[in-house]
Motif scaffolding. Structure first.
Motif: not given
Length: 468
Positions: A117, A119, A142-143, A145-147, A149-150, A156, A159, A174
């Protein structure tokens, strides 16, 4: 290579391995041949107690070291004490090896999730724990969450180092979230989950969760909740939604088997026969008869049951009603399901259990004493700070009653004097008013309530009064 002898067990081994061997080596008790069986049994019991205290899992039959415990017991039965001690030492060594493998496996799982992932291993470990130890589910979260976010922009993650708006503690990279599109945050993941736990105690459903900012009504989507909450919380929210849907719909009916989670839709004109795929029992969804009354209506089946009971000199329904009277059972005011407290002897009081209850069948909140529905009101039988116990989760649900809107008190009308000769009743009257009252003519004493235009000319003013 230089070899040394272990002082505990007498085993020869390389000097480089001596430190590691001493940390694992167990010194067996001296088996004095002149000692009695009672002494050996005591020493063996102490060693076994130390083993189970350090590794409680050994008592389970599926554990790899459990078989050595059985062999040690066989040695005791046969009087072979040395063999019993040796098997117990082997159980210690196997238990330590299994524990080390578990630690290595957990570390390996977090490393694998982190590498897949992208992370950190700390976040990967948290995702695995929140998924109940399922590494595959942790990767999916985890994926997800990435989707979010992006691509979707629904949340969000920080960072940089930020402070949580709820606990005011610093959150690591994070580990805090800001919700979109309302932009409220930052909230650390722990505070988000604890806030949802508190709302679950209040009986909230999945479709009712909104932004953590009190003044914001933005509804959180299920994808966002899956990314932030644990598996147990998501499952609890789904159960709440299902129970709420069943309670609010006349078409959805629960399986009559107690504690069965199955809920089915009964359409008009459909045979109310249910062969439950969860509990495996057959029921009638209308009258809860089990097994289903084939070829008979619910009324015919009930009449047949009553007739057979009367022929045998028994009336089951009357006996049940009599039992309800004896123990003080009540019926839910919504679905009429019979409800009792756990302590049948003290049901009429609140010494052991509160009167506020939630029906397991329809999730209606009501008072056990007066059967009043307590969804948005209070009956007064129980203090307002008492809450409910969720029959599904066993958690506490607070009783939130809307506060009454305060009504401003009406202003008292000011007293108006009907005659200048009337004495003012107020203690704080001015001296001028008092002098006018004293100087008034006796003829000015009119009846109460008489209009001013009917007074005599002598009472018009002290200056117009003739001297005595």
């Amino acid at each position: 290579m230089e070899y040394v002898t272990c002082e505990k067990c007498g085993k020869e081994l390389p000097q480089a391995n001596l430190v590691l061997h001493n940390s694992r080596c167990l010194q067996p008790p001296s088996l004095n041949r002149s000692s009695s069986d009672a002494v050996w049994q005591q020493q063996l019991d102490e060693l076994k107690a130390e083993l189970l205290q350090e590794f409680p899992q050994v008592s389970q039959e599926t554990h790899a070291a459990h078989q050595f415990l059985l062999l040690a017991e066989d040695g005791v039965q046969a009087g072979k004490w040395e063999s019993a001690f040796n098997h117990l030492f082997e159980a210690h060594q196997v238990a330590r090896a299994v524990a080390e493998q578990v630690v290595v496996l957990e570390r390996t799982q977090s490393e694998q999730v982190a590498s897949i992932t992208g992370e950190s291993r700390q976040i990967a470990r948290r995702l695995i724990d929140e998924a109940g130890g399922d590494a595959d589910e942790a990767v999916d979260r985890a994926f997800l969450i990435h989707g979010l976010e992006d691509g979707h922009g629904q949340l969000e993650l920080n960072s940089d180092d930020v402070d949580c708006s709820i606990c005011c503690c610093p959150a690591e990279l994070r580990e805090a979230v800001r919700l979109q599109p309302c932009g409220h945050g930052w909230y650390c993941i722990t505070c988000v989950q604890r806030t949802v736990d508190a709302k679950l105690e209040d009986g909230i459903c999945l479709s009712s969760l909104t932004c953590l900012e009190p003044s914001c009504g933005y509804q959180l989507t299920e994808r966002v909740l899956r990314a932030l909450l644990t598996r147990a919380q998501i499952d609890c929210l789904h159960r709440r939604d299902l129970e709420a849907a069943v309670a609010s719909s006349s078409d959805l009916r629960p399986c009559p088997t107690p504690d069965c989670p199955n809920r089915v839709a009964l359409e008009d004109g459909t045979e109310p026969r249910l062969l439950c795929s969860f509990c495996g029992k057959e029921h009638c969804l209308l009258c809860s008869a089990s097994p289903y009354h084939e070829g008979k209506s619910c009324e015919e089946h009930l009449a047949e049951v009553r007739a057979s009971s009367a022929a045998g000199g028994e009336d089951n329904e009357e006996q049940f009603v009599q039992w309800m009277r004896e123990v003080g059972a009540k019926q839910c005011p919504t679905c009429q399901m019979v409800v009792t407290k756990q302590n049948l002897e003290q049901q009429a009081t609140q010494n052991a259990e509160c009167h506020k209850m939630i029906c397991r069948g329809c999730m209606t909140k009501f008072c056990f004493n007066c059967r009043a529905i307590l969804t948005d009101s209070s009956c007064g039988c129980t203090p307002a700070n008492h809450g409910f116990i969720d029959p599904v989760t066993g958690g506490f649900v607070s009783h939130r009653v809307p506060r009454p809107v305060p009504v401003a008190p009406k202003a008292k009308p000011k007293a108006r004097l009907t005659s200048p000769a009337a004495k003012p009743k107020a203690r704080g009257a001015s001296p001028a008013a008092k002098s006018k009252a004293r100087a008034a003519s006796p003829g000015a004493k009119a009846k109460a309530g008489s209009p001013a235009r009917q007074r005599s000319p002598a009472a018009a003013s002290p200056r117009q009064r003739s001297p005595r």
